[in-house]
Motif scaffolding. Structure first.
Motif, PDB file in Angstrom:
ATOM      1  N   PRO A  99       0.824  -1.213   0.000  1.00 27.42           N
ATOM      2  CA  PRO A  99       0.000   0.000   0.000  1.00 27.42           C
ATOM      3  C   PRO A  99       0.860   1.265   0.000  1.00 27.42           C
ATOM      4  N   GLU A 100       0.375   2.285  -0.677  1.00 24.80           N
ATOM      5  CA  GLU A 100       1.125   3.536  -0.762  1.00 24.80           C
ATOM      6  C   GLU A 100       1.441   4.109   0.609  1.00 24.80           C
ATOM      7  N   ALA A 101       0.533   3.934   1.558  1.00 19.67           N
ATOM      8  CA  ALA A 101       0.672   4.566   2.867  1.00 19.67           C
ATOM      9  C   ALA A 101       1.880   4.083   3.657  1.00 19.67           C
ATOM     10  N   ILE A 102       2.394   2.878   3.349  1.00 20.74           N
ATOM     11  CA  ILE A 102       3.533   2.376   4.121  1.00 20.74           C
ATOM     12  C   ILE A 102       4.800   2.263   3.288  1.00 20.74           C
ATOM     13  N   ALA A 103       4.734   2.580   1.997  1.00 20.78           N
ATOM     14  CA  ALA A 103       5.921   2.501   1.136  1.00 20.78           C
ATOM     15  C   ALA A 103       6.980   3.488   1.628  1.00 20.78           C
ATOM     16  N   GLY A 104       8.212   3.012   1.714  1.00 21.23           N
ATOM     17  CA  GLY A 104       9.310   3.850   2.166  1.00 21.23           C
ATOM     18  C   GLY A 104       9.542   3.815   3.658  1.00 21.23           C
ATOM     19  N   LEU A 105       8.726   3.048   4.385  1.00 18.82           N
ATOM     20  CA  LEU A 105       8.858   2.956   5.839  1.00 18.82           C
ATOM     21  C   LEU A 105       9.281   1.554   6.268  1.00 18.82           C
ATOM     22  N   PRO A 106      10.077   1.453   7.349  1.00 16.11           N
ATOM     23  CA  PRO A 106      10.294   0.132   7.939  1.00 16.11           C
ATOM     24  C   PRO A 106       9.014  -0.303   8.635  1.00 16.11           C
ATOM     25  N   LEU A 107       8.805  -1.598   8.773  1.00 12.38           N
ATOM     26  CA  LEU A 107       7.567  -2.100   9.360  1.00 12.38           C
ATOM     27  C   LEU A 107       7.321  -1.551  10.758  1.00 12.38           C
TER      28      LEU A 107
ATOM     29  N   ARG B  90     -10.158  -6.337   7.265  1.00  7.85           N
ATOM     30  CA  ARG B  90      -8.963  -5.540   7.565  1.00  7.85           C
ATOM     31  C   ARG B  90      -7.950  -5.619   6.419  1.00  7.85           C
ATOM     32  N   ILE B  91      -7.807  -6.797   5.856  1.00  9.46           N
ATOM     33  CA  ILE B  91      -6.867  -6.961   4.738  1.00  9.46           C
ATOM     34  C   ILE B  91      -7.319  -6.128   3.538  1.00  9.46           C
ATOM     35  N   GLU B  92      -8.610  -6.171   3.243  1.00 12.20           N
ATOM     36  CA  GLU B  92      -9.124  -5.414   2.105  1.00 12.20           C
ATOM     37  C   GLU B  92      -8.925  -3.911   2.308  1.00 12.20           C
ATOM     38  N   ALA B  93      -9.170  -3.430   3.525  1.00  8.69           N
ATOM     39  CA  ALA B  93      -8.967  -2.010   3.820  1.00  8.69           C
ATOM     40  C   ALA B  93      -7.485  -1.641   3.725  1.00  8.69           C
ATOM     41  N   PHE B  94      -6.623  -2.533   4.205  1.00  5.75           N
ATOM     42  CA  PHE B  94      -5.180  -2.293   4.158  1.00  5.75           C
ATOM     43  C   PHE B  94      -4.689  -2.219   2.721  1.00  5.75           C
ATOM     44  N   ALA B  95      -5.175  -3.114   1.863  1.00  5.00           N
ATOM     45  CA  ALA B  95      -4.747  -3.142   0.465  1.00  5.00           C
ATOM     46  C   ALA B  95      -5.131  -1.864  -0.266  1.00  5.00           C
ATOM     47  N   ALA B  96      -6.194  -1.231   0.187  1.00  4.55           N
ATOM     48  CA  ALA B  96      -6.700  -0.038  -0.493  1.00  4.55           C
ATOM     49  C   ALA B  96      -6.104   1.270   0.044  1.00  4.55           C
ATOM     50  N   LEU B  97      -5.190   1.177   1.017  1.00  2.46           N
ATOM     51  CA  LEU B  97      -4.629   2.390   1.623  1.00  2.46           C
ATOM     52  C   LEU B  97      -3.880   3.235   0.593  1.00  2.46           C
ATOM     53  N   HIS B  98      -4.069   4.516   0.664  1.00 10.85           N
ATOM     54  CA  HIS B  98      -3.319   5.467  -0.157  1.00 10.85           C
ATOM     55  C   HIS B  98      -2.504   6.371   0.748  1.00 10.85           C
ATOM     56  N   ALA B  99      -1.449   6.949   0.177  1.00 13.43           N
ATOM     57  CA  ALA B  99      -0.624   7.872   0.947  1.00 13.43           C
ATOM     58  C   ALA B  99      -1.446   9.106   1.285  1.00 13.43           C
ATOM     59  N   ASP B 100      -1.204   9.656   2.451  1.00 13.29           N
ATOM     60  CA  ASP B 100      -1.899  10.876   2.873  1.00 13.29           C
ATOM     61  C   ASP B 100      -1.480  12.054   2.018  1.00 13.29           C
TER      62      ASP B 100
ATOM     63  N   LYS C 227      -2.080  -0.051  13.709  1.00 13.99           N
ATOM     64  CA  LYS C 227      -2.938   0.884  12.973  1.00 13.99           C
ATOM     65  C   LYS C 227      -3.995   0.188  12.131  1.00 13.99           C
ATOM     66  N   TYR C 228      -3.595  -0.904  11.479  1.00 17.50           N
ATOM     67  CA  TYR C 228      -4.471  -1.512  10.467  1.00 17.50           C
ATOM     68  C   TYR C 228      -4.945  -2.918  10.835  1.00 17.50           C
ATOM     69  N   ASP C 229      -4.432  -3.449  11.951  1.00 13.22           N
ATOM     70  CA  ASP C 229      -4.861  -4.762  12.447  1.00 13.22           C
ATOM     71  C   ASP C 229      -4.552  -5.891  11.462  1.00 13.22           C
ATOM     72  N   VAL C 230      -3.411  -5.789  10.767  1.00 19.32           N
ATOM     73  CA  VAL C 230      -2.929  -6.877   9.915  1.00 19.32           C
ATOM     74  C   VAL C 230      -1.472  -7.144  10.268  1.00 19.32           C
ATOM     75  N   THR C 231      -1.027  -8.350   9.975  1.00 19.75           N
ATOM     76  CA  THR C 231       0.362  -8.726  10.231  1.00 19.75           C
ATOM     77  C   THR C 231       1.058  -8.992   8.906  1.00 19.75           C
ATOM     78  N   VAL C 232       2.157  -8.290   8.661  1.00 25.14           N
ATOM     79  CA  VAL C 232       2.959  -8.536   7.465  1.00 25.14           C
ATOM     80  C   VAL C 232       3.889  -9.704   7.757  1.00 25.14           C
ATOM     81  N   ILE C 233       3.694 -10.795   7.027  1.00 26.14           N
ATOM     82  CA  ILE C 233       4.462 -12.023   7.248  1.00 26.14           C
ATOM     83  C   ILE C 233       5.771 -11.997   6.471  1.00 26.14           C
TER      84      ILE C 233
END
Length: 222
Positions: free
Chosen positions: A158-166, A212-222, A174-180
C-alpha cells in the motif's frame, strides 16, 4: 517423501474437480485409484493416475471389489448428479473409510453429505466465486480464506507504508494486519522483521481479518 510412504487415495468422479484433485495427489507422490462411470474420462486419465477403473461407485459391492475398504482416504468429486454423490459417500461410509472428502454444489447438498458420512465437505464453485470477487480488487494478488473471517493474502504494498520500515508503519497497531513477508522482483522471499523496509514495488504476504486486509490493500498515501 517418496510415493510408497504416502497413503493411497481413492478418487471417485474424474470431472474437473475430481480430476484436478487426482492429478495433484499423483504429483505429490500418492498412489491414486481413480474411478468414473465415463469410459472417456477413464481413458483420459489412464496415463496420469496409478490406476483408473470404469465403475459405478454408488454400489457398495462394486466399491468393495475395487478394494475401497483398504483406503484410509477417499474423495467424492461427483457434483452434477447429487443422488450419485450422496450414494457414493454412503457406500464409502458403510465400508468404514475413515476420511471421506466430498464436493457439494450448495449448502443443502453439503448438509446431506455430512449426515450421510462425509467427514469434510468442500464447495469449490462457491469458494472460487468468492476468490474471484476478492481478486477484482486490483491490489489483491492472491487470497486464501479460512472460513472464519481470517485470511492470508498476497498484495501490492500500500502507498501509505511505502518507504517505511515495518516498525514505523505499525501495520498491526494501525491496520490490524500482520505482514508475514516481502517478495521483490528477482529476489528471494524475505521474512518480515521490524526493520524490514517496504519499497513501493514490493509484494507483501499478510494475515488478518478479511475486512482488515481489504482495507489495508486499499490504503493510499496521505
Amino acid at each position: 517423501m517418496s510415493a510408497d510412504t504416502r497413503n493411497p487415495v481413492l478418487v471417485i468422479g474424474l470431472g474437473r474437480f475430481g480430476g484436478s484433485v487426482a492429478r495433484t495427489l499423483e504429483r505429490m507422490g500418492h498412489e491414486v485409484l481413480g474411478a468414473d462411470r465415463s469410459a472417456t474420462l477413464v481413458q483420459e486419465y489412464a496415463q496420469d493416475l496409478t490406476q483408473v477403473v470404469e465403475a459405478d461407485c454408488t454400489d457398495t459391492v462394486c466399491l468393495e471389489k475395487m478394494g475401497a475398504r483398504s483406503f484410509t482416504s477417499a474423495v467424492v468429486g461427483i457434483g452434477s448428479d447429487i443422488e450419485a454423490s450422496v450414494l457414493a459417500v454412503l457406500a464409502l461410509s458403510d465400508l468404514g473409510v475413515p476420511n471421506i472428502w466430498a464436493k457439494a454444489v450448495n449448502e443443502k447438498h453439503g448438509r446431506i453429505l455430512e449426515r450421510t458420512g462425509a467427514h469434510h465437505v468442500v464447495f469449490p464453485e462457491e469458494r472460487m466465486g468468492e476468490r474471484v470477487a476478492r481478486l477484482l480488487n486490483e491490489r489483491l494478488l492472491d487470497f486464501i480464506s479460512f472460513g472464519d473471517e481470517f485470511a492470508i493474502a498476497k498484495l501490492a504494498a500500500p502507498e501509505a507504508i511505502a518507504g517505511l520500515p515495518l516498525e514505523l508503519s505499525a501495520c498491526r497497531e494501525k491496520y490490524d494486519v500482520t505482514v508475514i513477508g516481502v517478495k521483490r522482483e528477482d529476489e528471494d522471499f524475505i521474512h518480515a522483521v521490524p526493520d524490514t523496509l517496504i519499497l513501493p514495488d514490493d509484494v507483501l504476504v499478510v494475515s488478518g481479518r478479511v475486512d482488515r486486509i481489504e482495507a489495508f490493500a486499499a490504503l493510499h498515501a496521505d
